[in-house]
Write a protein that holds these residues in place. Sequence first.
Motif, PDB file in Angstrom:
ATOM      1  N   ASP A  87      34.195  41.361  49.621  1.00  0.00           N
ATOM      2  CA  ASP A  87      35.383  42.066  50.126  1.00  0.00           C
ATOM      3  C   ASP A  87      36.413  42.113  48.996  1.00  0.00           C
ATOM      4  OD1 ASP A  87      37.766  42.890  51.341  1.00  0.00           O
ATOM      5  OD2 ASP A  87      37.295  41.876  53.225  1.00  0.00           O
ATOM      6  N   LEU A  88      36.389  43.183  48.238  1.00  0.00           N
ATOM      7  CA  LEU A  88      37.212  43.271  47.031  1.00  0.00           C
ATOM      8  C   LEU A  88      38.706  43.194  47.330  1.00  0.00           C
ATOM      9  CD1 LEU A  88      37.228  43.579  43.973  1.00  0.00           C
ATOM     10  CD2 LEU A  88      37.158  46.058  44.288  1.00  0.00           C
ATOM     11  N   ASN A  89      39.180  43.946  48.302  1.00  0.00           N
ATOM     12  CA  ASN A  89      40.622  43.934  48.605  1.00  0.00           C
ATOM     13  C   ASN A  89      41.102  42.540  49.006  1.00  0.00           C
ATOM     14  OD1 ASN A  89      41.059  46.645  48.036  1.00  0.00           O
ATOM     15  ND2 ASN A  89      40.472  47.268  50.105  1.00  0.00           N
ATOM     16  N   ARG A  90      40.355  41.887  49.891  1.00  0.00           N
ATOM     17  CA  ARG A  90      40.739  40.543  50.339  1.00  0.00           C
ATOM     18  C   ARG A  90      40.745  39.562  49.161  1.00  0.00           C
ATOM     19  NH1 ARG A  90      37.581  36.224  51.839  1.00  0.00           N
ATOM     20  NH2 ARG A  90      35.770  37.571  51.761  1.00  0.00           N
ATOM     21  N   ARG A  91      39.769  39.682  48.279  1.00  0.00           N
ATOM     22  CA  ARG A  91      39.675  38.754  47.147  1.00  0.00           C
ATOM     23  C   ARG A  91      40.833  38.941  46.165  1.00  0.00           C
ATOM     24  NH1 ARG A  91      38.652  33.850  45.898  1.00  0.00           N
ATOM     25  NH2 ARG A  91      37.619  33.550  43.920  1.00  0.00           N
ATOM     26  N   ILE A  92      41.222  40.173  45.906  1.00  0.00           N
ATOM     27  CA  ILE A  92      42.343  40.430  44.997  1.00  0.00           C
ATOM     28  C   ILE A  92      43.633  39.875  45.600  1.00  0.00           C
ATOM     29  CG2 ILE A  92      43.701  42.210  43.816  1.00  0.00           C
ATOM     30  CD1 ILE A  92      40.707  41.726  42.843  1.00  0.00           C
ATOM     31  N   ILE A  93      43.825  40.069  46.896  1.00  0.00           N
ATOM     32  CA  ILE A  93      45.005  39.516  47.578  1.00  0.00           C
ATOM     33  C   ILE A  93      45.035  37.994  47.443  1.00  0.00           C
ATOM     34  CG2 ILE A  93      46.042  39.147  49.867  1.00  0.00           C
ATOM     35  CD1 ILE A  93      45.103  42.067  50.503  1.00  0.00           C
ATOM     36  N   LYS A  94      43.874  37.356  47.597  1.00  0.00           N
ATOM     37  CA  LYS A  94      43.804  35.892  47.446  1.00  0.00           C
ATOM     38  C   LYS A  94      44.158  35.463  46.028  1.00  0.00           C
ATOM     39  CE  LYS A  94      41.137  33.545  50.548  1.00  0.00           C
ATOM     40  NZ  LYS A  94      39.993  32.757  50.892  1.00  0.00           N
ATOM     41  N   HIS A  95      43.629  36.175  45.038  1.00  0.00           N
ATOM     42  CA  HIS A  95      43.970  35.853  43.640  1.00  0.00           C
ATOM     43  C   HIS A  95      45.484  35.966  43.437  1.00  0.00           C
ATOM     44  CE1 HIS A  95      40.157  35.232  41.576  1.00  0.00           C
ATOM     45  NE2 HIS A  95      39.640  36.321  42.129  1.00  0.00           N
ATOM     46  N   GLN A  96      46.076  37.061  43.891  1.00  0.00           N
ATOM     47  CA  GLN A  96      47.516  37.277  43.696  1.00  0.00           C
ATOM     48  C   GLN A  96      48.359  36.219  44.397  1.00  0.00           C
ATOM     49  OE1 GLN A  96      48.524  38.897  41.395  1.00  0.00           O
ATOM     50  NE2 GLN A  96      48.063  41.064  41.418  1.00  0.00           N
ATOM     51  N   ALA A  97      47.843  35.659  45.490  1.00  0.00           N
ATOM     52  CA  ALA A  97      48.566  34.621  46.240  1.00  0.00           C
ATOM     53  C   ALA A  97      48.341  33.227  45.661  1.00  0.00           C
ATOM     54  CB  ALA A  97      48.126  34.653  47.703  1.00  0.00           C
ATOM     55  N   GLY A  98      47.578  33.141  44.577  1.00  0.00           N
ATOM     56  CA  GLY A  98      47.306  31.838  43.973  1.00  0.00           C
ATOM     57  C   GLY A  98      46.216  31.064  44.690  1.00  0.00           C
ATOM     58  N   LEU A  99      45.438  31.740  45.512  1.00  0.00           N
ATOM     59  CA  LEU A  99      44.382  31.091  46.278  1.00  0.00           C
ATOM     60  C   LEU A  99      42.994  31.414  45.721  1.00  0.00           C
ATOM     61  CD1 LEU A  99      45.812  31.866  49.824  1.00  0.00           C
ATOM     62  CD2 LEU A  99      46.017  29.732  48.520  1.00  0.00           C
ATOM     63  N   GLY A 100      42.963  32.028  44.561  1.00  0.00           N
ATOM     64  CA  GLY A 100      41.687  32.373  43.935  1.00  0.00           C
ATOM     65  C   GLY A 100      41.213  31.254  43.027  1.00  0.00           C
ATOM     66  N   ALA A 101      40.604  31.620  41.941  1.00  0.00           N
ATOM     67  CA  ALA A 101      40.057  30.657  40.988  1.00  0.00           C
ATOM     68  C   ALA A 101      41.167  29.898  40.269  1.00  0.00           C
ATOM     69  CB  ALA A 101      39.197  31.394  39.971  1.00  0.00           C
ATOM     70  N   LYS A 142      46.668  29.887  37.285  1.00  0.00           N
ATOM     71  CA  LYS A 142      47.530  29.517  36.156  1.00  0.00           C
ATOM     72  C   LYS A 142      48.158  30.720  35.475  1.00  0.00           C
ATOM     73  CE  LYS A 142      44.241  26.933  34.277  1.00  0.00           C
ATOM     74  NZ  LYS A 142      43.524  26.106  33.315  1.00  0.00           N
ATOM     75  N   TYR A 143      47.563  31.885  35.641  1.00  0.00           N
ATOM     76  CA  TYR A 143      47.998  33.054  34.871  1.00  0.00           C
ATOM     77  C   TYR A 143      48.305  34.256  35.752  1.00  0.00           C
ATOM     78  CZ  TYR A 143      46.168  30.101  31.214  1.00  0.00           C
ATOM     79  OH  TYR A 143      45.925  29.041  30.384  1.00  0.00           O
ATOM     80  N   LEU A 144      49.114  34.016  36.783  1.00  0.00           N
ATOM     81  CA  LEU A 144      49.567  35.092  37.662  1.00  0.00           C
ATOM     82  C   LEU A 144      50.720  35.848  37.024  1.00  0.00           C
ATOM     83  CD1 LEU A 144      49.490  33.187  41.062  1.00  0.00           C
ATOM     84  CD2 LEU A 144      47.939  35.008  40.319  1.00  0.00           C
ATOM     85  N   PRO A 145      50.918  37.091  37.353  1.00  0.00           N
ATOM     86  CA  PRO A 145      50.076  37.887  38.238  1.00  0.00           C
ATOM     87  C   PRO A 145      48.818  38.371  37.515  1.00  0.00           C
ATOM     88  CG  PRO A 145      51.848  39.246  37.394  1.00  0.00           C
ATOM     89  CD  PRO A 145      52.079  37.853  36.865  1.00  0.00           C
ATOM     90  N   VAL A 146      47.862  38.823  38.324  1.00  0.00           N
ATOM     91  CA  VAL A 146      46.636  39.390  37.783  1.00  0.00           C
ATOM     92  C   VAL A 146      46.570  40.856  38.180  1.00  0.00           C
ATOM     93  CG1 VAL A 146      45.363  37.212  37.785  1.00  0.00           C
ATOM     94  CG2 VAL A 146      45.275  38.689  39.803  1.00  0.00           C
ATOM     95  N   GLU A 147      45.794  41.619  37.414  1.00  0.00           N
ATOM     96  CA  GLU A 147      45.649  43.047  37.678  1.00  0.00           C
ATOM     97  C   GLU A 147      44.162  43.387  37.675  1.00  0.00           C
ATOM     98  OE1 GLU A 147      46.611  47.274  35.415  1.00  0.00           O
ATOM     99  OE2 GLU A 147      47.482  45.427  34.653  1.00  0.00           O
ATOM    100  N   LEU A 148      43.716  44.074  38.707  1.00  0.00           N
ATOM    101  CA  LEU A 148      42.334  44.548  38.754  1.00  0.00           C
ATOM    102  C   LEU A 148      42.197  45.692  37.761  1.00  0.00           C
ATOM    103  CD1 LEU A 148      39.504  44.568  40.115  1.00  0.00           C
ATOM    104  CD2 LEU A 148      40.442  46.242  41.730  1.00  0.00           C
TER     105      LEU A 148
END
Length: 103
Positions: A22-36, A41-47
């Motif tokens: 689920d790409l959209n859900r995963r990107i949202i998690k990364h942006q919220a600091g809940l990803g890898a 450590k390096y927010l924000p991220v951009e797809l």
Amino acid sequence: MKGWMYILLCSNGSYYTGSTNDLNRRIIKHQAGLGANHTKKYLPVELIYFEEFDRVQDAFYREKQVQGWSRAKKEALINGFSDELKRLAKCLNETSHEKWRKE
């Protein structure tokens, strides 16, 4: 179940390669600091790149493949430079047949 392999550009200029069903859900998690850990450590991220697959297992396989690539090779993929990607994919180490053929 569909899957995606994706590449994120982190705020420090590094790339993060992942896969998901689920790409959209995963990107949202990364942006919220809940990803890898790396992306936290390096927010924000951009797809900046993604590939869609019919099976999530294929996306996972592709993730592992791309994770092992050099930065230059990832950038050729991201930018759609197929000739450069082919050139960078050639093995030119000590055991390469290309190297020995030229000598």
